[in-house]
Design a protein around this motif. Structure first.
Motif, short mmCIF file in Angstrom:
data_model
loop_
_atom_site.label_atom_id
_atom_site.label_comp_id
_atom_site.label_asym_id
_atom_site.label_seq_id
_atom_site.Cartn_x
_atom_site.Cartn_y
_atom_site.Cartn_z
N ARG A 77 0.83 -1.21 0.00
CA ARG A 77 0.00 0.00 0.00
C ARG A 77 0.86 1.26 0.00
N LEU A 78 1.93 1.25 0.78
CA LEU A 78 2.79 2.42 0.85
C LEU A 78 3.56 2.65 -0.45
N ARG A 79 4.00 1.56 -1.06
CA ARG A 79 4.85 1.67 -2.25
C ARG A 79 4.13 2.39 -3.38
N GLY A 80 2.83 2.11 -3.52
CA GLY A 80 2.08 2.75 -4.59
C GLY A 80 2.04 4.27 -4.46
N GLN A 81 2.02 4.76 -3.22
CA GLN A 81 1.90 6.19 -3.01
C GLN A 81 3.17 6.94 -3.40
N ALA A 82 4.32 6.29 -3.29
CA ALA A 82 5.60 6.97 -3.54
C ALA A 82 6.22 6.61 -4.89
N VAL A 83 5.50 5.85 -5.72
CA VAL A 83 6.11 5.29 -6.92
C VAL A 83 6.60 6.37 -7.89
N ARG A 84 5.88 7.48 -8.01
CA ARG A 84 6.29 8.51 -8.97
C ARG A 84 7.64 9.09 -8.61
N HIS A 85 7.83 9.40 -7.32
CA HIS A 85 9.11 9.99 -6.89
C HIS A 85 10.25 9.00 -7.07
N GLN A 86 9.99 7.74 -6.75
CA GLN A 86 11.05 6.75 -6.86
C GLN A 86 11.42 6.49 -8.32
N PHE A 87 10.43 6.55 -9.22
CA PHE A 87 10.74 6.36 -10.63
C PHE A 87 11.60 7.51 -11.15
N ARG A 88 11.25 8.73 -10.77
CA ARG A 88 12.05 9.88 -11.19
C ARG A 88 13.50 9.73 -10.73
N LEU A 89 13.67 9.25 -9.50
CA LEU A 89 15.01 9.05 -8.97
C LEU A 89 15.73 7.93 -9.72
N ALA A 90 15.02 6.84 -9.99
CA ALA A 90 15.63 5.69 -10.65
C ALA A 90 16.12 6.04 -12.05
N MET A 91 15.47 7.01 -12.70
CA MET A 91 15.85 7.39 -14.05
C MET A 91 16.99 8.41 -14.09
N GLN A 92 17.44 8.88 -12.94
CA GLN A 92 18.55 9.83 -12.93
C GLN A 92 19.84 9.15 -13.40
N PRO A 93 20.61 9.81 -14.25
CA PRO A 93 21.86 9.22 -14.72
C PRO A 93 22.77 8.82 -13.55
N GLY A 94 23.27 7.60 -13.60
CA GLY A 94 24.19 7.13 -12.58
C GLY A 94 23.55 6.56 -11.34
N ARG A 95 22.23 6.70 -11.18
CA ARG A 95 21.58 6.21 -9.97
C ARG A 95 21.72 4.69 -9.80
N PRO A 96 21.53 3.88 -10.88
CA PRO A 96 21.70 2.43 -10.69
C PRO A 96 23.08 2.04 -10.17
N SER A 97 24.11 2.76 -10.58
CA SER A 97 25.46 2.45 -10.10
C SER A 97 25.59 2.72 -8.60
N VAL A 98 24.81 3.67 -8.11
CA VAL A 98 24.82 3.98 -6.68
C VAL A 98 24.05 2.92 -5.90
#
Length: 229
Positions: free
Chosen positions: A155-176
């Motif tokens: 239930r909580l994950r759905g509420q924050a998914v937009r912010h987390q997706f924006r972060l995940a798409m930042q260049p270099g984030r997967p390497s971190v």
């Protein structure tokens, strides 16, 4: 996600279907949720859809707008951070439980996810990494056997998914985030509950720090299996 077998008088399957669609990004923040459209998509009665929207409103995923009906609730960044702080505690517990309960077959599965995530980062396959990321978090919850915690996190994950997706798409984030995920996997595979809990908490703490450093959110965007950053 098909709703062809839904019984009109039961809103449970409809709740799950709409929740999954919101979490996966099929419906984006501020998008209207029209009862007739939902009824057709999920082969459910208007009454079942209405009940489902009421329940999702109680969960914080949907909000009612006077004279305009229901829409996907847009969660402010500050609230998304609060949600992640709660998840830090709950997912830490689940990681520890997973380390206590993990089977040899599950260890092999986790090691496969580990290899896939590392390869995705090396080749720059961002969406593959995101999908494996989502799978890792889901499987960790399942392996923990903590059904109550799993429901809370879903239930909580759905509420924050937009912010987390924006972060995940930042260049270099997967390497971190890759070393943080590998630490979770290694601790669970080593059957070390304390290390697994600490690794899970450290990872979500890193996500929180990264979100605090992001700019104000733009228009809502999400894609399927966005997972955790």
């Amino acid at each position: 996600m098909s709703g062809t077998h839904h019984v009109p008088s039961q809103s449970g399957p409809v709740v799950e279907a709409i929740r999954a669609a919101i979490v996966s990004g099929d419906y984006v923040p501020d998008q209207r949720l029209v009862e007739t459209d939902l009824s057709e998509r999920f082969s459910a009665s208007r009454g079942a859809v209405r009940s489902a929207l009421l329940q999702l409103g109680n969960e914080g995923l949907v909000e009612r707008v006077p004279h305009r009906g229901a829409r996907v609730r847009a969660v402010p960044l500050a609230e998304a951070i609060e949600i992640l702080e709660v998840r830090m505690a709950v997912e830490g517990l689940c990681a520890a439980k997973a380390a206590e309960r993990v089977t040899e077959a599950e260890i092999a599965e986790l090691r496969g996810i580990r290899e896939g995530m590392a390869a995705a980062v090396e080749t720059g396959a961002v969406m593959t990494y995101s999908e494996l990321n989502n799978r890792l978090h889901r499987r960790m919850l399942e392996m923990s056997g903590q059904r109550t915690a799993g429901g809370v996190i879903e239930r909580l994950r759905g509420q924050a998914v937009r912010h987390q997706f924006r972060l995940a798409m930042q260049p270099g984030r997967p390497s971190v985030s890759l070393p943080e995920h590998l630490a979770i996997i290694d601790a669970i595979c080593s059957r070390d509950p304390a290390a697994a809990e600490e690794a899970a908490r450290q990872h979500l703490g890193s996500v929180i720090r990264a979100l605090r450093g992001t700019a104000a959110p733009g228009p809502g965007t999400a894609v399927p299996d966005s997972g955790t950053s």
